[in-house]
Design a protein around this motif. Structure first.
Motif: not given
Length: 283
Positions: A33-48
């Motif tokens: 649901g994120a509309k920004n690539d940076s938001a998705v990037f840091y979201f995935n980093k959080g899980w990582e």
């Protein structure tokens, strides 16, 4: 309840990650649901950070950074609510989520529903509010259904798949969860640190300590960085199950020194201290 639920139920930036390939940090195909690539990037980093490396502090920072890039990132905000240890903030985030008018897709809702119930559980525990006896069984049933639907639709979303396997462990036990891990993960996913370490955890839960320690050694060699807490947590948890309390204590202390916010390490430390006190009392 098994500690694995927390992660669900939980259930998270250092120089060592410069060693990781950029491909492991690229935004996944699904945006949540994120509309920004940076938001998705840091979201995935959080899980990582939280699942692969046990870096809870860095994980929370990454999730928080994700929502700075997109104020409408509802799933991201929910995960911040699950990550924070600030009870007042968590209560407010749940209120915001419940009152939100931001549209959420059906697929995002699958993740959001489980996360909101998780936050509700955390808030109730913090405030000593009793929950109905059916709360946990209903919660796990919802988590199993929602995550199963999501991971079969998006099989490359590794970290939600990891959460799903943790739920299976909580409901059915370690052996079915380990079988599901082997069956559901792709060959590429089997090499992701979380799945390697969690396989070792499940092996130890079924009493196969030789395989668990062997897999833990593989995981430690894969990480190859003494500043990462997760190998210490893994060794500590295995030795705790083996009742090798002094060894377990040394490993958990190392993990907590690296990241005092590591919830599982905190819980293992309490278990070790309790067992050591009982042992001393019997001398």
């Amino acid at each position: 309840m098994k500690h694995s639920i927390y992660i669900l139920v939980f259930i998270l930036f250092s120089s060592c990650h410069q060693k990781q390939s950029k491909s492991s940090s690229k935004p996944a195909g699904y945006s949540y649901g994120a509309k920004n690539d940076s938001a998705v990037f840091y979201f995935n980093k959080g899980w990582e950070y939280i699942l692969d490396y046990g870096q809870w502090t860095l994980s929370e920072k990454a999730f928080r950074k994700a929502i700075t890039f997109d104020s409408t990132f509802v799933v991201g905000k929910a995960i911040v609510g699950k990550s924070t240890q600030n009870g007042t903030e968590r209560i407010q985030i749940l209120k915001d989520l419940n009152n939100s008018n931001i549209p959420v897709s059906e697929d995002d809702q699958l993740i959001l529903e489980v996360t909101r119930i998780t936050i509700e559980l955390f808030n109730a525990r913090d405030q000593n509010i009793p929950l109905p006896k059916e709360f946990i069984p209903d919660f796990l049933a919802t988590a199993e259904k929602n995550y199963r639907t999501f991971v079969h639709k998006y099989p490359n979303e590794s970290y939600i798949k990891g959460e799903y396997i943790e739920v299976l462990n909580a409901i059915y036990g370690a052996k079915p969860a380990l079988d599901s891990l082997h069956k559901l993960t792709t060959e590429k996913q089997k090499k992701i640190p979380f799945f390697v370490s969690y396989a070792a955890t499940l092996m130890s839960e079924i009493g196969d300590f030789e395989a668990a320690l062997s897999t833990a050694h593989d995981f430690n060699e894969q990480i190859n960085d003494p500043k990462i807490p997760q190998p210490y947590v893994l060794y500590g948890s295995i030795y705790l199950k083996m009742d090798s309390l002094e060894k377990a204590n040394r490993y958990i202390d190392k993990a907590l020194k690296l990241d005092p916010k590591h919830i599982f390490a905190q819980r293992f430390k309490k278990q070790i201290v309790t067992k050591l006190e009982i042992t001393d009392g019997n001398d």
